[in-house]
Design an enzyme around this catalytic site. Structure first.
Site, PDB file in Angstrom:
ATOM      1  N   CYS A   1       0.831  -1.197   0.000  1.00  0.00           N
ATOM      2  CA  CYS A   1       0.000   0.000   0.000  1.00  0.00           C
ATOM      3  C   CYS A   1       0.863   1.243   0.000  1.00  0.00           C
ATOM      4  O   CYS A   1       2.063   1.187   0.198  1.00  0.00           O
ATOM      5  CB  CYS A   1      -0.852   0.028   1.267  1.00  0.00           C
ATOM      6  SG  CYS A   1      -1.820  -1.457   1.486  1.00  0.00           S
TER       7      CYS A   1
ATOM      8  N   ASN B   1       0.817   0.585   5.918  1.00  0.00           N
ATOM      9  CA  ASN B   1       1.423  -0.181   4.832  1.00  0.00           C
ATOM     10  C   ASN B   1       2.258  -1.279   5.463  1.00  0.00           C
ATOM     11  O   ASN B   1       3.143  -1.001   6.268  1.00  0.00           O
ATOM     12  CB  ASN B   1       2.319   0.730   3.973  1.00  0.00           C
ATOM     13  CG  ASN B   1       3.148  -0.033   2.951  1.00  0.00           C
ATOM     14  OD1 ASN B   1       4.226   0.378   2.592  1.00  0.00           O
ATOM     15  ND2 ASN B   1       2.655  -1.162   2.477  1.00  0.00           N
ATOM     16  N   GLY B   2       1.968  -2.529   5.073  1.00  0.00           N
ATOM     17  CA  GLY B   2       2.724  -3.648   5.623  1.00  0.00           C
ATOM     18  C   GLY B   2       1.799  -4.791   5.965  1.00  0.00           C
ATOM     19  O   GLY B   2       0.617  -4.758   5.638  1.00  0.00           O
TER      20      GLY B   2
ATOM     21  N   GLY C   1      -0.836   0.690  -4.908  1.00  0.00           N
ATOM     22  CA  GLY C   1      -2.118   0.065  -4.621  1.00  0.00           C
ATOM     23  C   GLY C   1      -3.226   0.741  -5.381  1.00  0.00           C
ATOM     24  O   GLY C   1      -3.309   1.971  -5.389  1.00  0.00           O
TER      25      GLY C   1
END
Ligand code: AMP
Length: 489
Positions: free
Chosen positions: A8, A111-112, A37
């Site tokens: 993302c 994000n992750g 994304g």
């Protein structure tokens, strides 16, 4: 249950002295991070007293029109673009997540991927939380909300001690913007200066897009709190060691971004140079697969002296939002997305460079495409080592059974995709390319002067420059717990 794998883009803006423009800057930042994304987009904004937000499925430009953006007024904003595996794309998983309580409101963009989602979710459910999505990011906001009575800073540090995995976070309350990077810095996050304020973003290209100045990368294990007093930084205790995802340089990041002092395009060009040295081929032309194979193709051409040509044209208007329902339709998409330039390849011995082979679908189709366009020979070169292991930390790769390199050697893959020759860069070669691309702006000038001090400083920095190479080696920066750990062991 399949984990939701997310890669993302996140961004955040804090404008000093009030104003209404934060969401507009975040909108432009998200547009620049669109490559990270394309499933959903969202923005949360605060005017100092109240947080409003809007999120929906689609590209940033589809989700936000002028009117919608104008409604999001305030001087603090965060935003998110989501890519998830197609089966799990759902509005419930769109971000930012927003949690309201009588103590205040918190919004989170993540994000992750967390590797201990299940135990954390069970713990939260047992203690009264309920979930509306399948996203691991919701665990983060629930943990922060649960601890909020201890104060925001404490709530965030307590949450960070509990979650394991990769996380680059933009968090906001009514009055503050906060950036967090996990102890290994697996996903990128950087800080920029914009007019009257500050920006956090997954990649520096987002700061450039709004005319801001890049300040620095957020360190692994660092929290930055941004408010009227400026930027306050602290570390959250745990021992940190940098393990940035190497795939950011291989495939994911935009070529004009500089991530942790490595220019992405420069790294790709160096990978191409190493590849030319390691795996030469007699050929007439070198071409790259757009977009992430182009830098390596330029580097390969430079090092080998074989002319570079465009060779393949990409239709820019097909995003990953185009979800094909069957494998056959997905394979057909390669032809819709990419076409060969006959004048560049007809009657020629062609070296084609792509950044990676995952399932093998793209390379097989590309070779058919080049042969149909009249290529005499096709030599496939890959600027990353064979992807043999799944990623649990945020890159959307399939299980081992779906990874062609996990089940076949190079010669078998060559036959399978129909190339005249096939070679991957070595792991050492890829790392060498990355290390030689490492730049330290504060050293400019000192480098010319050379000397022991410079050499010693450089050595320390090189040693600190570590990468997660889990998809190539199966060794991850942290133990993979529970089912996902067992799945491929
Ligand atoms: P495959 O067709 O499965 O072998 O995938 C390799 C192709 O997909 C290459 O052209 C890569 O540029 C691209 N690629 C690599 N990783 C990813 C990813 N995580 N998501 C989407 N595309 C990717």
């Amino acid at each position: 249950m399949d984990e939701l794998k997310e890669h993302c883009g996140v961004a955040g803006v804090y404008l000093s002295g009030g104003g209404d423009g934060a969401s507009k800057l975040v909108y432009y930042a998200l547009q620049s991070l669109q490559h990270r994304g394309q499933e959903s987009a969202g923005i949360a904004v605060s005017d100092g007293e109240r947080i409003e937000h809007y999120k929906n499925m689609g590209l940033v430009s589809e989700v936000f029109d002028r009117g919608r953006l104008a409604e999001l007024k305030g001087h603090i904003a965060i935003g998110h673009t989501l890519y998830s595996t197609s089966g799990r794309a759902a509005i419930e998983n769109a971000q930012p997540f927003v949690s309201r309580s009588k103590l205040g409101t918190v919004a989170v963009a993540h994000n992750g991927s967390l590797v201990n989602t299940e135990p954390m979710r069970e713990f939260l459910e047992e203690t009264g939380s309920s979930f509306t999505s399948t996203s691991d990011s919701e665990v983060i906001i629930k943990l922060i909300a649960k601890n909020y009575k201890k104060g925001l800073e404490r709530a965030i540090t307590d949450t960070i001690q509990l979650i394991k995995g990769s996380f680059a976070l933009c968090v906001m309350t009514e009055q503050k913007l906060i950036g967090v990077r996990d102890p290994n810095g697996i996903r990128p996050l950087c800080l920029g200066k914009v007019q009257n304020g500050w920006m956090l973003a997954s990649e520096s290209c987002a700061i450039d897009a709004v005319g801001g100045d890049f300040v620095r990368d957020i360190d692994p294990g660092e929290i930055v709190i941004i408010n009227e007093d400026g930027v306050l930084s602290f570390k959250f205790g745990e021992k940190t060691s940098k393990k940035l995802c190497v795939f950011e340089y291989v495939y994911f990041a935009r070529p004009d971004s500089i991530v942790d002092n490595i220019g992405v395009l420069e790294a790709r060009m160096k990978m191409g140079e190493v590849l030319a040295r390691e795996s030469p081929a007699a050929a007439d032309v070198v071409i790259g697969v757009p977009d992430s194979g182009l830098g390596s193709a330029m580097g390969y051409s430079r090092a080998s002296g074989i002319p570079y040509a465009m060779g393949i044209v990409k239709n820019k208007y097909i995003g990953r939002t185009f979800i094909a329902p069957t494998q056959e339709a997905r394979e057909q998409m390669v032809f819709v997305k990419l076409n060969a330039l006959k004048s560049d390849v007809c009657g020629k011995r062609v070296i084609i460079i792509d950044d990676s082979i995952v399932r093998g679908t793209t390379s097989r189709r590309l070779i058919r495409l080049l042969r149909k366009a009249g290529a005499k020979e096709v030599h496939f070169r890959i600027s990353s080592p064979p992807v043999k292991f799944p990623c649990y930390l945020g890159i959307d790769t399939p299980e081992r059974a779906g990874l062609i390199s996990a089940n076949h050697d190079v010669e078998e893959i060559r036959k399978e995709i129909g190339a005249d020759s096939l070679a991957f860069i070595s792991l050492e070669g890829m790392l060498e390319a990355l290390r030689s691309s490492l730049r330290f702006p504060e050293d400019s000038g000192a480098e010319d002067a050379g000397g022991e001090d410079f050499a010693a400083r450089r050595k320390i920095r090189l040693e600190a420059c570590g990468f997660c190479q889990g998809c190539f080696t199966g060794e991850y920066p942290m133990p993979m717990i529970g089912e996902i750990g067992k799945r491929d062991s």
